[in-house]
Design a protein around this motif. Sequence first.
Motif, PDB file in Angstrom:
ATOM      1  N   THR A  35       0.817  -1.219   0.000  1.00  0.00           N
ATOM      2  CA  THR A  35       0.000   0.000   0.000  1.00  0.00           C
ATOM      3  C   THR A  35       0.853   1.272   0.000  1.00  0.00           C
ATOM      4  O   THR A  35       0.323   2.360   0.231  1.00  0.00           O
ATOM      5  CB  THR A  35      -0.935   0.025   1.222  1.00  0.00           C
ATOM      6  N   SER A  36       2.131   1.149  -0.268  1.00  0.00           N
ATOM      7  CA  SER A  36       2.996   2.335  -0.324  1.00  0.00           C
ATOM      8  C   SER A  36       2.526   3.372  -1.342  1.00  0.00           C
ATOM      9  O   SER A  36       2.706   4.579  -1.104  1.00  0.00           O
ATOM     10  CB  SER A  36       4.436   1.914  -0.622  1.00  0.00           C
ATOM     11  N   PRO A  37       1.942   2.974  -2.507  1.00  0.00           N
ATOM     12  CA  PRO A  37       1.426   4.005  -3.415  1.00  0.00           C
ATOM     13  C   PRO A  37       0.372   4.905  -2.783  1.00  0.00           C
ATOM     14  O   PRO A  37       0.232   6.074  -3.191  1.00  0.00           O
ATOM     15  CB  PRO A  37       0.840   3.187  -4.569  1.00  0.00           C
ATOM     16  N   VAL A  38      -0.387   4.407  -1.813  1.00  0.00           N
ATOM     17  CA  VAL A  38      -1.371   5.247  -1.116  1.00  0.00           C
ATOM     18  C   VAL A  38      -0.663   6.398  -0.403  1.00  0.00           C
ATOM     19  O   VAL A  38      -1.102   7.564  -0.463  1.00  0.00           O
ATOM     20  CB  VAL A  38      -2.188   4.402  -0.118  1.00  0.00           C
ATOM     21  N   ASN A  39       0.431   6.082   0.265  1.00  0.00           N
ATOM     22  CA  ASN A  39       1.224   7.100   0.957  1.00  0.00           C
ATOM     23  C   ASN A  39       1.715   8.148  -0.035  1.00  0.00           C
ATOM     24  O   ASN A  39       1.543   9.356   0.169  1.00  0.00           O
ATOM     25  CB  ASN A  39       2.408   6.425   1.660  1.00  0.00           C
ATOM     26  N   GLY A  40       2.318   7.683  -1.135  1.00  0.00           N
ATOM     27  CA  GLY A  40       2.846   8.617  -2.118  1.00  0.00           C
ATOM     28  C   GLY A  40       1.768   9.458  -2.779  1.00  0.00           C
ATOM     29  O   GLY A  40       1.969  10.659  -3.021  1.00  0.00           O
ATOM     30  N   TYR A  41       0.626   8.852  -3.047  1.00  0.00           N
ATOM     31  CA  TYR A  41      -0.449   9.572  -3.744  1.00  0.00           C
ATOM     32  C   TYR A  41      -0.985  10.718  -2.898  1.00  0.00           C
ATOM     33  O   TYR A  41      -1.046  11.864  -3.354  1.00  0.00           O
ATOM     34  CB  TYR A  41      -1.572   8.600  -4.106  1.00  0.00           C
ATOM     35  N   PHE A  42      -1.395  10.418  -1.660  1.00  0.00           N
ATOM     36  CA  PHE A  42      -1.997  11.452  -0.818  1.00  0.00           C
ATOM     37  C   PHE A  42      -0.958  12.479  -0.368  1.00  0.00           C
ATOM     38  O   PHE A  42      -1.230  13.683  -0.368  1.00  0.00           O
ATOM     39  CB  PHE A  42      -2.683  10.824   0.397  1.00  0.00           C
ATOM     40  N   GLY A  43       0.225  12.016   0.010  1.00  0.00           N
ATOM     41  CA  GLY A  43       1.267  12.958   0.425  1.00  0.00           C
ATOM     42  C   GLY A  43       1.766  13.813  -0.720  1.00  0.00           C
ATOM     43  O   GLY A  43       1.922  15.039  -0.581  1.00  0.00           O
ATOM     44  N   GLY A  44       2.010  13.200  -1.884  1.00  0.00           N
ATOM     45  CA  GLY A  44       2.515  13.944  -3.032  1.00  0.00           C
ATOM     46  C   GLY A  44       1.512  14.938  -3.578  1.00  0.00           C
ATOM     47  O   GLY A  44       1.863  16.078  -3.929  1.00  0.00           O
ATOM     48  N   SER A  45       0.235  14.537  -3.652  1.00  0.00           N
ATOM     49  CA  SER A  45      -0.781  15.458  -4.177  1.00  0.00           C
ATOM     50  C   SER A  45      -1.001  16.635  -3.238  1.00  0.00           C
ATOM     51  O   SER A  45      -1.142  17.783  -3.682  1.00  0.00           O
ATOM     52  CB  SER A  45      -2.097  14.707  -4.402  1.00  0.00           C
ATOM     53  N   LEU A  46      -1.022  16.386  -1.927  1.00  0.00           N
ATOM     54  CA  LEU A  46      -1.205  17.484  -0.972  1.00  0.00           C
ATOM     55  C   LEU A  46      -0.025  18.447  -1.014  1.00  0.00           C
ATOM     56  O   LEU A  46      -0.204  19.676  -0.978  1.00  0.00           O
ATOM     57  CB  LEU A  46      -1.386  16.919   0.438  1.00  0.00           C
ATOM     58  N   TYR A  47       1.196  17.902  -1.118  1.00  0.00           N
ATOM     59  CA  TYR A  47       2.384  18.758  -1.175  1.00  0.00           C
ATOM     60  C   TYR A  47       2.371  19.611  -2.445  1.00  0.00           C
ATOM     61  O   TYR A  47       2.751  20.789  -2.422  1.00  0.00           O
ATOM     62  CB  TYR A  47       3.636  17.892  -1.123  1.00  0.00           C
ATOM     63  N   ALA A  48       1.910  19.044  -3.569  1.00  0.00           N
ATOM     64  CA  ALA A  48       1.819  19.807  -4.811  1.00  0.00           C
ATOM     65  C   ALA A  48       0.760  20.894  -4.710  1.00  0.00           C
ATOM     66  O   ALA A  48       0.954  22.023  -5.202  1.00  0.00           O
ATOM     67  CB  ALA A  48       1.514  18.869  -5.979  1.00  0.00           C
TER      68      ALA A  48
END
Length: 587
Positions: free
Chosen positions: A333-346
């Motif tokens: 489920t690591s993509p979940v971490n990257g998706y939500f964290g990366g989109s919020l940071y952007a």
Amino acid sequence: QCSCSVRFEAVYLCLCHYTDKEEVVLWMNTVGPYHNRQETYKYFSLPFCVGTKKTISHYHETLGEALQGVELEFSGLDIKFKDEVMQTTYCEIELDKAKRDAFVYAIRNHYWYQMYIDDLPIWGIVGEADENGEDHYLWTYKKLEIGFNGNRIVDVNLTSEGKVKLVPNTRIAMSYSVKWKKSDVKFEDRFDKYLDPSFFQHRVTNNLFKHLSWISQCIHWFSIFNSFMMVIFLVGLVSMILMRTLRKDYARYSKEEEMDDMDRDLGDEYGWKQVHGDVFRPSSHPMIFSSLIGSGCQIFSVSFIVIIVAMIEDLYTERGSMLSTAIFVYAATSPVNGYFGGSLYAKQGGRRWIKQMFIGAFLIPAMVCGTAFFINFIAMYYHASRAIPFGTMVAVCCICLFVILPLNLVGTILGRNLSGQPNFPCRVNAVPRPIPEKKWFMEPAVIVCLGGILPFGSIFIEMYFIFTSFWAYKIYYVYGFMMLVLVILCIVTVCVTIVCTYFLLNAEDYRWQWTSFLSAASTAVYVYMYSFYYYFFKTKMYGLFQTSFYFGYMAVFSTSLGIMCGAVGYVGTSAFVRKIYTNVKID
């Protein structure tokens, strides 16, 4: 013959079918103090002797077993399927002073040991002392009674007999016997007896334990019902108050729109509409904030999936399977971490997205591995079986580097490209609006401290059952309850953070991002405080190793729970904030 299949990457499911006279292996696992469940040592760290049989089939250790300190060693006892063995001496102990002192220390500290036959656990006591505590006795006779149904083993019982006084410079004969009996228990139901609350009460069956079991179930159901009523009350309260209040706010703001500029200047403008130009301003420390939100969403995903799997698969029947499943699901489920964290940071205008990705990917693993590394030093000093082997450490590091990090990168790229645009309903002002003074109870610090009380109140009784299953000798198997509690916790957390955020914005304080996260995450503080109460009043743990193990991993558990609650609270509050500012007319 045992046919083994791999489940969840590192969990081996073995179904053993025996033929008459086929070898049945008795594995010796660990030995340790009864009151310190996690303080375990190799069985042969005590001066027990080994049986005469030397040849044995190879044992495959899983990742979860290695992390949990499972140390299976062959007992050397010759056991064959349906072949009864009368009392037979399998070895003798030359009891010198050093060996006697080791046994005396074990008996004084109530040492117990664990064995396995066909993956069924067996427990026994090393020995006992007399009433005065001067003479110590060792149990020397292992009386095994094995139940079978067809060609499968479905039940194992151990009776310890042959009490022998420990006297230096003597020989103590160790013996065993095996009795086979036919059983009607189905192979699929053979673990049911371990789920009985009175099972570990030294097999004392009387009306008292039956009443205690019934009372325990009633308390469990009552806690769920109480939490469910809290959810209904909170949802109703939030809906009623906010809907009525928001309706009045919308009506007031609409009336203000009809005024001319002179009347509007003379009017008393106040409320959450006044901060519309700052409410979507990026939070302070957006890199850390985005990483925490991404990690919290991943922890929620892992919790939800693992509970579903545990409800379907009965993971408690396999050694280390729960931990192995959790590690596999966390990596997947690591993509979940990257998706939500990366989109919020952007969305918050962050440009150093690679650094944010690394922080998000290694935030939880670094916390867990750092705590485990510290406790591992103490375990190595104690020569405990909980000391993690170097090969297992390398395996965990490889999972982090070659599985978690690449999948997190994939999620970050998807998040930035698919939902990384700052499509806020209000334009952000170039100059931040000054925050007016407000009453002390509306300060973010006070809101954060009070925000975790209700979420903790909805789960604290379930915390007792979870703590008891991990730190005491109970098996947690009611994962339906756990799923219900997880849903209740999320609903309560979202409701509380929405109310806190509304009051904060109504006081014209636009610092709602960190406040919503921390007010929900403060649940972790109350859980950790409860762990102190549980340690001192519900257990009899002692010693540096057990104490550091308890409070170290309880800190990890509480922090992870806090990050998950914080992320859930922020996501729910973010949707609420976007909704109310979308529905109001902004100049």
